[in-house]
Scaffold this motif. Structure first.
Motif, PDB file in Angstrom:
ATOM      1  N   TYR A  59       0.830  -1.200   0.000  1.00 56.68           N
ATOM      2  CA  TYR A  59       0.000   0.000   0.000  1.00 56.68           C
ATOM      3  C   TYR A  59       0.865   1.251   0.000  1.00 56.68           C
ATOM      4  O   TYR A  59       0.567   2.226  -0.696  1.00 56.68           O
ATOM      5  N   GLY A  60       1.943   1.226   0.762  1.00 60.33           N
ATOM      6  CA  GLY A  60       2.847   2.373   0.792  1.00 60.33           C
ATOM      7  C   GLY A  60       3.460   2.664  -0.567  1.00 60.33           C
ATOM      8  O   GLY A  60       3.513   3.819  -1.005  1.00 60.33           O
ATOM      9  N   ILE A  61       3.893   1.628  -1.248  1.00 58.89           N
ATOM     10  CA  ILE A  61       4.483   1.820  -2.571  1.00 58.89           C
ATOM     11  C   ILE A  61       3.419   2.256  -3.571  1.00 58.89           C
ATOM     12  O   ILE A  61       3.635   3.160  -4.379  1.00 58.89           O
ATOM     13  N   TRP A  62       2.240   1.647  -3.519  1.00 55.83           N
ATOM     14  CA  TRP A  62       1.152   1.995  -4.443  1.00 55.83           C
ATOM     15  C   TRP A  62       0.781   3.468  -4.319  1.00 55.83           C
ATOM     16  O   TRP A  62       0.679   4.178  -5.310  1.00 55.83           O
ATOM     17  N   THR A  63       0.595   3.932  -3.092  1.00 61.75           N
ATOM     18  CA  THR A  63       0.231   5.337  -2.909  1.00 61.75           C
ATOM     19  C   THR A  63       1.394   6.265  -3.256  1.00 61.75           C
ATOM     20  O   THR A  63       1.178   7.351  -3.794  1.00 61.75           O
ATOM     21  N   GLY A  64       2.609   5.820  -2.982  1.00 58.61           N
ATOM     22  CA  GLY A  64       3.774   6.644  -3.321  1.00 58.61           C
ATOM     23  C   GLY A  64       3.955   6.812  -4.821  1.00 58.61           C
ATOM     24  O   GLY A  64       4.230   7.920  -5.300  1.00 58.61           O
ATOM     25  N   VAL A  65       3.793   5.727  -5.563  1.00 52.45           N
ATOM     26  CA  VAL A  65       3.874   5.810  -7.026  1.00 52.45           C
ATOM     27  C   VAL A  65       2.761   6.713  -7.548  1.00 52.45           C
ATOM     28  O   VAL A  65       2.986   7.575  -8.406  1.00 52.45           O
ATOM     29  N   GLY A  66       1.559   6.540  -7.018  1.00 51.48           N
ATOM     30  CA  GLY A  66       0.432   7.371  -7.451  1.00 51.48           C
ATOM     31  C   GLY A  66       0.640   8.834  -7.133  1.00 51.48           C
ATOM     32  O   GLY A  66       0.407   9.710  -7.975  1.00 51.48           O
TER      33      GLY A  66
END
Length: 104
Positions: A59-66
């Motif tokens: 989730y951290g990576i997903w939101t960071g990429v977004g």
């Protein structure tokens, strides 16, 4: 494969957010449809990636990429203001994404 799915999920999230901007409050049909399609694909690939990747990392990576992708594309596609502070903060998000990948 799971990491590829996570990156795809983040990229589809960026595509969805860009189309949300282009949809102008859901008054334009094509970007509205693309927004829905991209967000569905984003959630699909996120769900696949979370089969193997812990949710705290995924989730951290997903939101960071977004978030970082949306900020950067906003600056380049929509001529949003660019300044050193904003770029340094986006670099911090990218550094955090890479760090999360390295510790997992």
């Amino acid at each position: 494969m799971y990491w590829l799915c996570l990156i795809l999920a983040g990229l589809f999230e960026v595509g969805g957010i860009i189309n949300l901007k282009l949809a102008e409050g859901f008054t334009k049909l094509k970007p509205t449809i693309l927004f829905i399609v991209f967000l569905c694909l984003s959630f699909f690939f996120l769900s696949v990636s979370l089969i193997e990747i812990p949710i705290s990392i995924g989730y951290g990576i997903w939101t960071g990429v977004g978030a970082s992708g949306s900020v950067l594309l906003g600056m380049f596609l929509f001529k949003e203001p660019k300044n050193a502070k904003k770029l340094i903060l986006v670099a911090g998000i990218i550094f955090s994404i890479v760090s999360l990948k390295l510790i997992s």
